[in-house]
Each structure stands twice: as structure tokens, then as C-alpha cells.
Design a protein around this motif. Structure first.
Motif, PDB file in Angstrom:
ATOM      1  N   SER A  37     -15.483 -22.710   4.816  1.00 15.62           N
ATOM      2  CA  SER A  37     -15.627 -21.362   5.370  1.00 15.62           C
ATOM      3  C   SER A  37     -14.283 -20.855   5.887  1.00 15.62           C
ATOM      4  N   LYS A  51     -18.824 -17.936   8.584  1.00 11.28           N
ATOM      5  CA  LYS A  51     -18.934 -18.570   9.904  1.00 11.28           C
ATOM      6  C   LYS A  51     -18.401 -19.993   9.865  1.00 11.28           C
ATOM      7  N   THR A  59     -22.556 -24.159   7.831  1.00  7.70           N
ATOM      8  CA  THR A  59     -23.080 -23.378   6.709  1.00  7.70           C
ATOM      9  C   THR A  59     -24.261 -24.127   6.085  1.00  7.70           C
ATOM     10  N   ASP A  75     -19.750 -19.272  -0.397  1.00 15.47           N
ATOM     11  CA  ASP A  75     -19.617 -20.353   0.574  1.00 15.47           C
ATOM     12  C   ASP A  75     -20.897 -21.183   0.535  1.00 15.47           C
TER      13      ASP A  75
HETATM   14 MG    MG Z   1     -19.017 -23.706   6.322  1.00 11.47          MG
END
Ligand code: MG
Ligand code: GTP
Length: 205
Positions: A37, A51, A59, A75
Motif C-alpha cells: 500500500s 491505507k 489490506t 492493492d
Molecule cells: Mg496494504
């Protein structure tokens, strides 16, 4: 390539529910906490588009970001994340593998590896899984700012040697830092170059 615009589109738990479009897609995968991320934020010049957290397991869904209105960054959750129990982990691993195997828009998968560590079993197994299934991938070493130049080059070379035990040829390899921006331009140019390959070229085996 310059990123002029990047926006979050949506999060999904199932590849089949991901946005339907005909744009090229580039996804980031790797062990939890490796820096997926953070690198997406660095590439898109934004602090918190994706995030991030110092605690692994931030995530947990498939996240689509539209870049320059013309391609997607994705992501993904990290694999091998232990703290969600066996069942949760199996579900997450299936989410990732199904996405990787079925998502036709996926032009290239970037496998992120923390440059500080020796080759880890679950990374090597995941890379083997990609090879066995013909998924186009590249490797990105992350957190380069955490090592001296000489240690960094020793570790990267050791990793290449390890891969060459199984592979005849190495995939494209990038060395990055989301702290310093190392490797950012190379990565964006690489993405640009893949997108410029015409469908005719890419179908030649
Ligand atoms: Mg992540
Ligand atoms: P999950 O979503 O949990 O799978 O993790 P992730 O791979 O998305 O990692 P994330 O980007 O959230 O980063 C994890 C931690 O590593 C955060 O504390 C980041 O600040 C830190 N980090 C990520 N990339 C770098 C880097 O290049 N250098 C340094 N020094 N720290 C980094």
C-alpha cells in the motif's frame, strides 16, 4: 510516465465483482507488511490513497485505483497473514489466487519482497505458483532505505541466485523505497512500456 491523477474506485472480496472495464490493470502482492500500500501511495504521489499500517493485515480486500483515467493499480491483501486464524487465512489466500488466475485485465503482477530478509518459503512458493500458471509477474524489492548500499546489493544478488536455482531466466526486478522514492520512475516507465506493447506483440509466445 507521470501520474497526474489517481482515485480510489472500489474494494471487493471477490474478483468477479471487481470493476468491469477494458483497461490494463497492475496489481501488487506480497507478504503482509511488505509495503504494497505504501508503494502505491508513493507511485501516485498521495499520502493515504491506499491505507497503510505498521501492523500486518491492514489490506484485506481487493482495492482498485484508477490512474490517469487510463489504467488501474490494484492493492491486494498480503498472503501468509497469521492473525486471522486458519479459516480467515484460507479465505484470503483463495481471494488472492482467484483474482490472479481469473482477472483477464491483469497485465502484470508485482510480487513485493522485503529486501532485508533471506528468501522466504511462502514467497518462493507463491512465485512458483505464478510460474506454474503462466501469470506474468515482476519482482519489487521494498524498503531499500533500511539497508546500506552494499548489504542491499548482496541481498538482491542472493535472491537472484536463489531464483536461478529454479528458473532459467529472471523476471524483471526493481529495487524501491517508499521513503526515498527510489525505483519509482523505473517502475512507472516499466508499466508504461507494458501498456504500449500492442496486443499482437503480446500474443507471440
Ligand atoms: Mg496494504
Ligand atoms: P498489508 O496491507 O498488511 O498486507 O501490508 P502492506 O504490504 O500494504 O504494507 P504497508 O504499505 O501498510 O506498510 C507496512 C509498514 O511498512 C508501514 O509501517 C510502512 O510505513 C512501512 N514501509 C512500507 N514501505 C516502506 C519503505 O520503503 N521504507 C520504510 N522504511 N518503511 C516502509
Amino acid at each position: 510516465m507521470e501520474v497526474k491523477k489517481a482515485v480510489f474506485v472500489e474494494s471487493n472480496s471477490d474478483w468477479s465483482k471487481c470493476p468491469k472495464h477494458l483497461l490494463p490493470e497492475f496489481a501488487f502482492i506480497g507478504r503482509s507488511n511488505v509495503g504494497k500500500s505504501s508503494l502505491i501511495n508513493k507511485l501516485t504521489n498521495q499520502k493515504s490513497l491506499a491505507k497503510t499500517s505498521s501492523t500486518p493485515g491492514k489490506t484485506l480486500l481487493i482495492n482498485h485505483f484508477l490512474v490517469n483515467d487510463s489504467w488501474y493499480l490494484v492493492d491486494l491483501p498480503g498472503y501468509g497473514f497469521a492473525k486471522i486464524g486458519m479459516e480467515g487465512r484460507a479465505k484470503l489466500d483463495k481471494m488472492i489466487k482467484d483474482y490472479v488466475l481469473h482477472r483477464e485485465e491483469l497485465f502484470n503482477l508485482f510480487v513485493l519482497i522485503d529486501c532485508r530478509h533471506e528468501p522466504q518459503k511462502n514467497d518462493l512458493e507463491f512465485i512458483e505458483f505464478l510460474g506454474a500458471n503462466g501469470v506474468p509477474f515482476s519482482i519489487i524489492f521494498t524498503k531499500a532505505d533500511k539497508l546500506s548500499k552494499s548489504k542491499l546489493s548482496t541481498n538482491v544478488q542472493a535472491y537472484k541466485n536463489k531464483l536461478l536455482e529454479e528458473w532459467e531466466e529472471l523476471p524483471p526486478i526493481f529495487v524501491t523505497s517508499s521513503e526515498t522514492g527510489l525505483g519509482k520512475d523505473e517502475l512507472l516507465d516499466y508499466i508504461d512500456s507494458i501498456m504500449k506493447v500492442s496486443p499482437d506483440d503480446s500474443s507471440v509466445e
